[in-house]
Design a protein around this motif. Structure first.
Motif, mmCIF file in Angstrom:
data_model
loop_
_atom_site.group_PDB
_atom_site.id
_atom_site.type_symbol
_atom_site.label_atom_id
_atom_site.label_comp_id
_atom_site.label_asym_id
_atom_site.label_seq_id
_atom_site.Cartn_x
_atom_site.Cartn_y
_atom_site.Cartn_z
ATOM 1 N N LEU A 1 0.732 -1.126 -0.032
ATOM 2 C CA LEU A 1 0.148 -0.124 0.177
ATOM 3 C C LEU A 1 0.827 1.193 0.059
ATOM 4 O O LEU A 1 0.674 2.139 -0.949
ATOM 5 N N SER A 2 1.849 1.358 0.782
ATOM 6 C CA SER A 2 2.829 2.623 0.861
ATOM 7 C C SER A 2 3.594 2.635 -0.216
ATOM 8 O O SER A 2 3.851 3.670 -0.891
ATOM 9 N N PHE A 3 4.001 1.446 -0.774
ATOM 10 C CA PHE A 3 4.802 1.418 -2.013
ATOM 11 C C PHE A 3 4.086 2.055 -3.137
ATOM 12 O O PHE A 3 4.500 2.739 -3.938
ATOM 13 N N ALA A 4 2.743 1.493 -3.379
ATOM 14 C CA ALA A 4 1.901 1.977 -4.344
ATOM 15 C C ALA A 4 1.667 3.319 -4.487
ATOM 16 O O ALA A 4 1.444 4.163 -5.333
ATOM 17 N N TYR A 5 1.366 3.763 -3.187
ATOM 18 C CA TYR A 5 1.236 5.481 -2.926
ATOM 19 C C TYR A 5 2.335 6.098 -3.441
ATOM 20 O O TYR A 5 1.998 7.063 -4.165
ATOM 21 N N ALA A 6 3.398 5.899 -3.082
ATOM 22 C CA ALA A 6 4.591 6.646 -3.223
ATOM 23 C C ALA A 6 4.850 6.536 -5.090
ATOM 24 O O ALA A 6 5.085 7.431 -5.692
ATOM 25 N N ARG A 7 4.866 5.224 -5.570
ATOM 26 C CA ARG A 7 4.876 4.966 -7.173
ATOM 27 C C ARG A 7 3.784 5.831 -7.926
ATOM 28 O O ARG A 7 4.292 6.311 -9.002
ATOM 29 N N GLY B 1 2.289 9.528 -4.987
ATOM 30 C CA GLY B 1 3.276 10.576 -4.367
ATOM 31 C C GLY B 1 4.633 11.054 -4.887
ATOM 32 O O GLY B 1 5.437 11.536 -4.167
ATOM 33 N N LYS B 2 5.092 10.776 -6.013
ATOM 34 C CA LYS B 2 6.262 11.110 -6.273
ATOM 35 C C LYS B 2 6.779 12.515 -6.444
ATOM 36 O O LYS B 2 7.799 12.806 -6.113
ATOM 37 N N GLY B 3 5.702 13.260 -6.811
ATOM 38 C CA GLY B 3 6.008 14.747 -7.042
ATOM 39 C C GLY B 3 6.368 15.161 -5.454
ATOM 40 O O GLY B 3 7.252 15.830 -5.286
ATOM 41 N N LEU B 4 5.305 14.795 -4.533
ATOM 42 C CA LEU B 4 5.575 15.398 -3.368
ATOM 43 C C LEU B 4 6.730 14.651 -2.379
ATOM 44 O O LEU B 4 7.363 15.317 -1.668
ATOM 45 N N LEU B 5 6.914 13.267 -2.691
ATOM 46 C CA LEU B 5 8.227 12.517 -1.929
ATOM 47 C C LEU B 5 9.321 12.763 -2.278
ATOM 48 O O LEU B 5 10.299 12.704 -1.753
ATOM 49 N N THR C 1 11.347 3.173 4.269
ATOM 50 C CA THR C 1 11.894 2.261 3.180
ATOM 51 C C THR C 1 11.028 1.963 2.293
ATOM 52 O O THR C 1 11.163 1.856 0.910
ATOM 53 N N ASN C 2 9.652 1.560 2.250
ATOM 54 C CA ASN C 2 8.601 1.196 1.677
ATOM 55 C C ASN C 2 8.426 2.596 0.569
ATOM 56 O O ASN C 2 8.380 2.512 -0.728
ATOM 57 N N LEU C 3 8.390 3.581 1.186
ATOM 58 C CA LEU C 3 8.235 4.782 0.340
ATOM 59 C C LEU C 3 9.288 5.410 -0.501
ATOM 60 O O LEU C 3 9.107 5.761 -1.684
ATOM 61 N N ALA C 4 10.452 5.120 0.007
ATOM 62 C CA ALA C 4 11.488 5.450 -0.978
ATOM 63 C C ALA C 4 11.735 4.267 -2.114
ATOM 64 O O ALA C 4 12.143 4.876 -3.254
ATOM 65 N N ALA C 5 11.513 3.245 -1.810
ATOM 66 C CA ALA C 5 11.385 2.141 -2.775
ATOM 67 C C ALA C 5 10.404 2.475 -3.898
ATOM 68 O O ALA C 5 10.633 2.287 -5.081
ATOM 69 N N GLY C 6 9.294 3.117 -3.370
ATOM 70 C CA GLY C 6 8.144 3.331 -4.318
ATOM 71 C C GLY C 6 8.622 4.412 -5.428
ATOM 72 O O GLY C 6 8.173 4.371 -6.554
ATOM 73 N N ILE C 7 9.469 5.325 -5.136
ATOM 74 C CA ILE C 7 10.034 6.290 -6.190
ATOM 75 C C ILE C 7 11.186 6.030 -6.678
ATOM 76 O O ILE C 7 11.970 6.710 -7.186
ATOM 77 N N SER C 8 11.998 4.867 -6.220
ATOM 78 C CA SER C 8 12.949 4.210 -6.798
ATOM 79 C C SER C 8 12.751 3.544 -8.138
ATOM 80 O O SER C 8 11.638 3.695 -8.558
ATOM 81 N N SER C 9 13.831 2.827 -8.717
ATOM 82 C CA SER C 9 13.589 2.169 -10.084
ATOM 83 C C SER C 9 13.390 0.717 -9.653
ATOM 84 O O SER C 9 13.252 -0.152 -10.739
ATOM 85 N N ILE C 10 13.153 0.214 -8.634
ATOM 86 C CA ILE C 10 13.107 -1.197 -8.363
ATOM 87 C C ILE C 10 11.927 -1.773 -8.853
ATOM 88 O O ILE C 10 10.895 -1.126 -8.655
ATOM 89 N N ARG C 11 11.739 -2.841 -9.521
ATOM 90 C CA ARG C 11 10.555 -3.597 -9.872
ATOM 91 C C ARG C 11 9.912 -3.984 -8.594
ATOM 92 O O ARG C 11 10.532 -4.564 -7.917
ATOM 93 N N SER C 12 8.567 -3.971 -8.632
ATOM 94 C CA SER C 12 7.612 -4.269 -7.651
ATOM 95 C C SER C 12 7.879 -5.787 -7.205
ATOM 96 O O SER C 12 7.852 -6.087 -5.993
ATOM 97 N N VAL C 13 7.889 -6.620 -8.186
ATOM 98 C CA VAL C 13 8.009 -8.080 -7.960
ATOM 99 C C VAL C 13 9.203 -8.530 -7.208
ATOM 100 O O VAL C 13 9.357 -9.226 -6.231
#
Length: 239
Positions: free
Chosen positions: A96-102, A105-109, A146-158
């Motif tokens: 949930l937090s990863f999806a929100y960031a990706r 929330g990219k602009g805000l985060l 960590t979840n939020l940072a991963a969401g705006i990083s390039s890592i694949r969700s899987v």
């Protein structure tokens, strides 16, 4: 690994064990227990398990420690089922937090977590799955950040979700044991949980030191684990 990191984890474990004991023996604990765990979760089959997953996912998504959810999983179910459901609930919160960031929330985060996301990218770049497992094994750090940072990083969700689930399991087992120990052999189970916590924390710290290849995930994590002072982070790439 610094003593205060170990003591902090043990203090959380012992406080949860005490809370579980109060649930079992005191009137207040009994009312809380009946009001939620007994009335809504334990003994309610699939519906109770789904409610536990939903509530655990929502709470961990907004920053509630996943160890508390694991404790409640052990308290409400058996050790095995509590570990599984506790880990899945924490994974749902991560998603949930990863999806929100990706997606939202990219602009805000980016302004707040851009540097952290850049370090995360560099840290997991070569081996995203195994390095995510390593991050989750660490006994320090913010799960939600960590979840939020991963969401705006390039890592694949899987890769992130698979590594997260695997890395969550050891500590989830530890705290599910503490929760289940309220009912069966509490002293023995608490001692076993403390032993497993120390082993998993030491393993995570050792892996971090030996496989980060000069990268720093977080300066505070480096300091807490007695690692070498991190080098200055490279400037984040601009999109």
């Amino acid at each position: 690994m610094k003593a205060r990191v170990i003591l902090k984890g043990l203090a959380l474990m012992l406080s949860l064990a005490l809370l579980g004991y109060l649930f079992k023996t005191s009137d207040l604990g009994s009312s809380v227990n009946e009001a939620w765990i007994d009335a809504r979760v334990r003994g309610h089959g699939v519906n109770g398990a789904l409610l536990f997953l939903l509530m655990g996912g929502l709470f961990t998504a907004i920053g509630l420690p996943r160890q508390i959810i694991a404790f409640l999983g052990g308290y409400a179910f058996s050790v095995g089922l509590g570990t599984l459901l506790g880990a899945l609930a924490a994974l749902l919160g991560c998603m949930l937090s990863f999806a929100y960031a990706r997606f939202f929330g990219k602009g805000l985060l980016r302004a707040r977590l851009g540097e952290r996301a850049g370090r995360f990218d560099r840290f997991i770049h070569d081996h995203p799955l195994s390095m995510t497992v390593l991050i989750r094994l660490l006994p320090v750090g913010s799960n939600m950040l960590t979840n939020l940072a991963a969401g705006i990083s390039s890592i694949r969700s899987v890769h992130f979700f698979s590594g997260t689930l695997l890395g969550y399991l050891p500590q989830t087992l530890v705290f599910a044991l503490v929760g289940s120990g309220v009912y069966i052999a509490p002293t023995l189970k608490l001692a076993l949980a403390i032993g497993l916590f120390l082993i998993s924390g030491a393993l995570g710290a050792w892996l971090y030191r030996h496989f980060r290849h000069g990268q720093s995930l977080d300066a505070q994590i480096d300091a807490a684990l007695d690692g070498a002072p991190p080098s200055a982070p490279e400037p984040d790439a601009k999109s």
